[in-house]
Design an enzyme around this catalytic site. Structure first.
Site, PDB file in Angstrom:
ATOM      1  N   THR A 175       2.744   2.739   1.720  1.00  9.38           N
ATOM      2  CA  THR A 175       3.061   4.091   2.009  1.00  9.38           C
ATOM      3  C   THR A 175       3.345   4.178   3.421  1.00  9.38           C
ATOM      4  O   THR A 175       4.318   5.143   3.772  1.00  9.38           O
ATOM      5  CB  THR A 175       1.777   4.950   1.559  1.00  9.38           C
ATOM      6  OG1 THR A 175       0.874   4.885   2.426  1.00  9.38           O
ATOM      7  CG2 THR A 175       1.559   4.903   0.254  1.00  9.38           C
TER       8      THR A 175
ATOM      9  N   LEU B 264       5.075   8.649   3.206  1.00  8.58           N
ATOM     10  CA  LEU B 264       4.839   9.260   2.065  1.00  8.58           C
ATOM     11  C   LEU B 264       4.301   8.644   0.800  1.00  8.58           C
ATOM     12  O   LEU B 264       4.584   7.262   0.489  1.00  8.58           O
ATOM     13  CB  LEU B 264       6.458   9.585   1.439  1.00  8.58           C
ATOM     14  CG  LEU B 264       6.507  10.463  -0.003  1.00  8.58           C
ATOM     15  CD1 LEU B 264       5.738  11.700   0.189  1.00  8.58           C
ATOM     16  CD2 LEU B 264       8.133  10.402  -0.372  1.00  8.58           C
ATOM     17  N   HIS B 265       3.015   8.999   0.654  1.00  8.13           N
ATOM     18  CA  HIS B 265       1.967   8.129   0.116  1.00  8.13           C
ATOM     19  C   HIS B 265       2.270   8.472  -1.708  1.00  8.13           C
ATOM     20  O   HIS B 265       2.570   7.298  -2.188  1.00  8.13           O
ATOM     21  CB  HIS B 265       0.373   8.831   0.264  1.00  8.13           C
ATOM     22  CG  HIS B 265       0.167   8.540   1.727  1.00  8.13           C
ATOM     23  ND1 HIS B 265      -0.090   7.527   2.242  1.00  8.13           N
ATOM     24  CD2 HIS B 265       0.182   9.662   2.786  1.00  8.13           C
ATOM     25  CE1 HIS B 265      -0.381   7.733   3.610  1.00  8.13           C
ATOM     26  NE2 HIS B 265      -0.292   9.136   3.715  1.00  8.13           N
ATOM     27  N   ASP B 266       1.783   9.389  -2.300  1.00  7.55           N
ATOM     28  CA  ASP B 266       1.613   9.479  -3.661  1.00  7.55           C
ATOM     29  C   ASP B 266       2.906   9.176  -4.563  1.00  7.55           C
ATOM     30  O   ASP B 266       2.707   8.620  -5.630  1.00  7.55           O
ATOM     31  CB  ASP B 266       1.064  10.824  -3.976  1.00  7.55           C
ATOM     32  CG  ASP B 266      -0.419  11.094  -3.594  1.00  7.55           C
ATOM     33  OD1 ASP B 266      -1.059  10.107  -2.986  1.00  7.55           O
ATOM     34  OD2 ASP B 266      -0.891  12.222  -3.466  1.00  7.55           O
TER      35      ASP B 266
END
Length: 313
Positions: A195, A241-243
């Site tokens: 991420t 940007l993770h999820d």
């Protein structure tokens, strides 16, 4: 046939964008339900935010269940310093009217997984793992219904984002991570190693916004708000940007690469609680228990994200 998934989440701007991405992909992903958990903000607010996101995407058909309001064995830690007091600061979204189902989120997981065919359902966890861990403790037999667990968790080379050694989800509920890693489930971990490569630069946010849909514009507004903390911390050209990476993995696994290794979580370290210990080089004899991703086609990821958000209202 679309893959049946349940999303467990604590919105959070990046959770919201991940939800939108999944909801925009009905040909590939059949979202059986959303379960909320306390994490980025308290449960009452994560549930409210999930209602807003479902209404933004015009997906009132997806049932929403509120789950656990605190971790299994420790006080709740939240992240308003990143996400703002609402957890979804940035866009101006209307007050939601979508009802929350009466059944507790953990009970929904147990009942749905018990009713599923073997390996029928994929779980996508975007927040702390409290709901899933409690479901596994209460009803270990639910494992039969789970084909794969894709979870935002872990860090090998990137350190931590809430402490020097731990990622937020793992730090908030490390005992839950431990239960899940020891469960024997087929696990894919989407860690900060991936991420942190997926940075929302101004050009990438502009591309997301370019379709002009309400959902795309709201997503860009969310990410422009939450990026302030990370831009200051990292000094990069865009915030990680993770999820949405977890949803992208379901849609386009070819964009990612990793290795099947052993991963354990530290529960009692003075400075390392929540740290994931990744045996990347197989220096122990501990059995592999998770596919740990470390590579991603960043441009391919953002092209996919922008294209899916453009499908929504």
């Amino acid at each position: 046939m679309a893959r049946k998934i349940i999303i467990d989440t604590d919105p959070g701007q990046d959770d919201a964008v991940a939800m939108l991405m999944a909801l925009a992909s009905p040909d590939e992903l059949e979202v059986l339900g959303i379960v909320t958990v306390a994490g980025n903000v308290p449960l009452e607010r994560t549930t409210y935010n999930a209602r807003q996101v479902l209404e933004l995407a015009d997906r009132l058909d997806v049932p929403l269940h509120a789950g656990c309001d605190r971790p299994m064995r420790r006080p709740l830690v939240t992240a308003e310093h990143v996400h703002g007091p609402t957890g979804l600061d940035g866009p101006s979204l209307p007050v939601p009217h979508l009802p929350v189902q009466a059944k507790h989120g953990v009970a929904f997981l147990i009942d749905t997984l018990h009713a599923a065919a073997p390996g029928e359902i994929t779980l996508v966890t975007l927040g702390p793992l409290t709901n899933l861990a409690l479901a596994l403790v209460q009803a270990p037999s639910i494992k039969a219904g789970i084909g794969e667990l894709v979870m935002i968790s872990g860090s090998f080379s990137e350190g931590g984002n809430i402490t020097p050694s731990a990622g937020f989800n793992d730090y908030v509920a490390p005992e839950a991570v431990d239960v899940v890693l020891k469960s024997g489930l087929k696990i894919t971990m989407v860690p900060m190693d991936v991420t942190h490569q997926c940075r929302s630069t101004p050009a990438r946010l502009a591309a997301i916004e370019a379709s002009g849909t309400a959902s795309a514009k709201a997503a860009a507004a969310m990410l422009r708000f939450s990026e302030h903390f990370d831009l200051k911390k990292y000094g990069w050209d865009g915030a990680p940007l993770h999820d949405p990476c977890a949803v992208a993995y379901l849609l386009r696994p070819d964009l990612f690469a990793g290795r099947f290794v052993n991963v354990e979580v530290e529960l009692t370290g003075t400075y390392t609680t929540g740290m994931t210990v990744v045996d990347w080089w197989r220096v122990t004899e501990r059995p592999a228990n998770a596919t740990f991703l470390r590579q991603v086609d960043v441009d391919g990821f953002y092209d996919l994200l922008a294209a899916r958000l453009a499908r929504l209202p």
